[in-house]
Design an enzyme around this catalytic site. Structure first.
Site, PDB file in Angstrom:
ATOM      1  N   GLY A   1      15.364   0.632 -54.773  1.00 38.05           N
ATOM      2  CA  GLY A   1      15.567   1.933 -54.130  1.00 38.05           C
ATOM      3  C   GLY A   1      16.853   1.932 -53.327  1.00 38.05           C
ATOM      4  N   ASN A   2      16.992   2.914 -52.473  1.00 40.51           N
ATOM      5  CA  ASN A   2      18.176   2.979 -51.616  1.00 40.51           C
ATOM      6  C   ASN A   2      17.798   3.638 -50.292  1.00 40.51           C
ATOM      7  OD1 ASN A   2      18.793   5.957 -51.784  1.00 40.51           O
ATOM      8  ND2 ASN A   2      18.823   5.411 -53.960  1.00 40.51           N
ATOM      9  N   ARG A   3      18.785   3.771 -49.396  1.00 38.18           N
ATOM     10  CA  ARG A   3      18.489   4.174 -48.014  1.00 38.18           C
ATOM     11  C   ARG A   3      18.482   5.692 -47.798  1.00 38.18           C
ATOM     12  NH1 ARG A   3      23.019   2.393 -45.385  1.00 38.18           N
ATOM     13  NH2 ARG A   3      22.132   3.351 -43.548  1.00 38.18           N
ATOM     14  N   SER A   4      18.508   6.474 -48.853  1.00 39.31           N
ATOM     15  CA  SER A   4      18.529   7.935 -48.638  1.00 39.31           C
ATOM     16  C   SER A   4      17.244   8.409 -47.964  1.00 39.31           C
ATOM     17  CB  SER A   4      18.695   8.646 -49.984  1.00 39.31           C
ATOM     18  OG  SER A   4      18.519  10.033 -49.809  1.00 39.31           O
TER      19      SER A   4
ATOM     20  N   ALA B   1      20.261  10.529 -54.113  1.00 38.36           N
ATOM     21  CA  ALA B   1      20.866   9.230 -54.436  1.00 38.36           C
ATOM     22  C   ALA B   1      20.026   8.649 -55.570  1.00 38.36           C
ATOM     23  CB  ALA B   1      20.858   8.334 -53.211  1.00 38.36           C
TER      24      ALA B   1
END
Ligand code: PMT
Length: 411
Positions: free
Chosen positions: A213-216, A280
């Site tokens: 995943g990512n930090r969005s 994102a």
């Protein structure tokens, strides 16, 4: 108030909320100017405000009774009546106390109750001593309100009532009126338009409990969706997992993976006048996702990745997937703060992804990009690039929608 035609206020209902600060006397000038522009102005005051200016002043200027007492004897729920017809609420001045009560949703007097009831845009002109404006509690309250879409005008640096010089002086009445007219002009400029916004990060499963995943946080996309809905659009928000509440009046489609986001966006693209891709989206996903939790004891797994579909590029390359004449808007996440470099990236990505507009934002600084309330961005359109600078995500959303509304109007 040169740039905006005063006529935008003609016949529009504006509620002016006055709280108890020395700058309350300037609210009279704001009311008078709005009335001169043709607005139907109604005034609510906190009991403290009446210690600075008498309600008769506002009654005479507006031509209407001033609301002060929540428990008005008339039998009507006066603050609800006042709030329901409002097309704009202007809080002038806003004390630190009122900002705190607005942030926490208090409704203990006519002003707070009206502001909790309105669904129209809210413009706030704070006025207070520098220490109060800079206090972390006030900063947090302002952040909260901005995230909810409240617009601030001022405060300015200058001489304060105490004789000190610093930030906290209320914006001049002319500037408050200009900001009010700007919000009225924005009004419903996306009425009848269908807007699709993507938000948040996607999650690409490795096994049932782990993912790439990512930090969005989703805030940028949710803020755009909320602003577009407020400006009259019918909005579909395609969202990866977030902790954010759904914006009011917006259709929310929850997805998890890039593939699910692709399918959800492609399904609504043919009817969309505008598609804004603020999500994102993962560029890669595990080739295989284990159906059972991978055991730690088995040692580090080898996770082979494969590319996901680039949704933005696909929509850019295949206009037949979209509504004819619809606008395609992408974001570019760059570890770059220099506006000229951001402008170059925005322009390059606009061309390479076949988008009409690209917002290049800095994701390398602690005050910009992922999971913070502010963003540093440049917007590229066929007309050129616009450096928005470091602003709240709410302000960036409005700036982007200004561009969108302009492009739709030209088309
Ligand atoms: O959610 P927040 O915490 O508020 O943070 C906001 C944000 C930083 C995530 C947001 O402002 C932002 O920059 N979103 C785009 C992030 C991104 O994926 O950028 P990119 O440069 O990798 O991709 C460019 C564009 O292609 C984006 O519009 C993206 O949505 C799109 N894309 C990317 C990959 C993919 N497989 N499909 C896509 O459609």
């Amino acid at each position: 108030m040169a740039a905006i035609e005063p006529a935008v206020a003609q016949g529009r209902r504006v509620v002016v909320c006055v709280s108890g600060g020395i700058a309350a006397y300037k609210a009279a000038e704001v009311v008078r100017a709005l009335v001169r522009c043709g607005a139907d102005v109604r005034v609510a005051m906190t009991p403290a405000a009446t210690r600075f200016v008498g309600p008769d002043t506002f009654a005479a200027l507006s031509g209407h009774r001033v609301l002060i007492d929540l428990f008005d004897a008339s039998g009507e729920v006066a603050h609800v009546e006042l709030a329901r017809g409002a097309e704009l609420a202007v809080v002038v001045p806003a004390t630190a106390d009122l900002l705190a009560r607005m942030a926490y949703g208090h409704a203990g007097d006519a002003v707070a109750a009206t502001l909790l009831t309105v669904t129209c845009p809210v413009l706030v002109a704070p006025a207070m001593h520098t220490e109060m404006w800079e206090h972390p509690a006030t900063r947090a309250n302002v952040d909260t309100l901005e995230r909810r879409g409240v617009t601030f005008v001022g405060p300015e640096r200058g001489e304060l009532s105490s004789g000190d010089v610093g930030i906290g002086r209320m914006a001049e009445p002319d500037d408050i009126v200009t900001a009010a007219l700007t919000l009225l002009a924005r009004g419903q400029d996306l009425a009848g338009r269908r807007v699709v916004v993507t938000a948040g990060g996607t999650q690409e499963p490795i096994d049932p409990v782990r993912f790439i995943g990512n930090r969005s946080s989703g805030l940028m996309g949710y803020t755009i969706a909320r602003a577009a809905a407020r400006r009259g659009a019918k909005v579909t928000l395609v969202s990866g997992p977030t902790n954010l509440p759904p914006p009011p009046g917006v259709e929310l489609v929850r997805v998890r993976t890039a593939e699910e986001m692709h399918d959800a966006v492609v399904a609504v693209a043919p009817d969309a006048d505008v598609i804004v891709k603020a999500a994102a989206v993962a560029d890669f996903r595990p080739q295989k996702s284990s159906p059972v939790k991978l055991k730690k004891a088995a040692g580090p797994p080898e996770v082979r990745l494969e590319p996901t579909v680039d949704i933005l590029a696909e929509l850019g390359a295949h206009p037949e997937l979209r509504k004819p004449g619809g606008l395609l808007i992408g974001f570019a996440a760059e570890t770059e703060a220099d506006p000229e470099a951001l402008a170059r990236v925005a322009e390059d990505k606009r061309a390479s992804k076949g988008a009409d507009v690209v917002v290049a934002n800095d994701v390398g600084s602690s005050d910009s990009g992922f999971n913070v309330p502010t963003n540093r961005a440049v917007i590229a359109t066929a007309r050129g690039t616009r450096d928005v600078g470091l602003v709240t995500k709410a302000a960036l959303a409005e700036a982007l929608i200004d561009e969108i509304a302009g492009l739709l109007a030209e088309a």
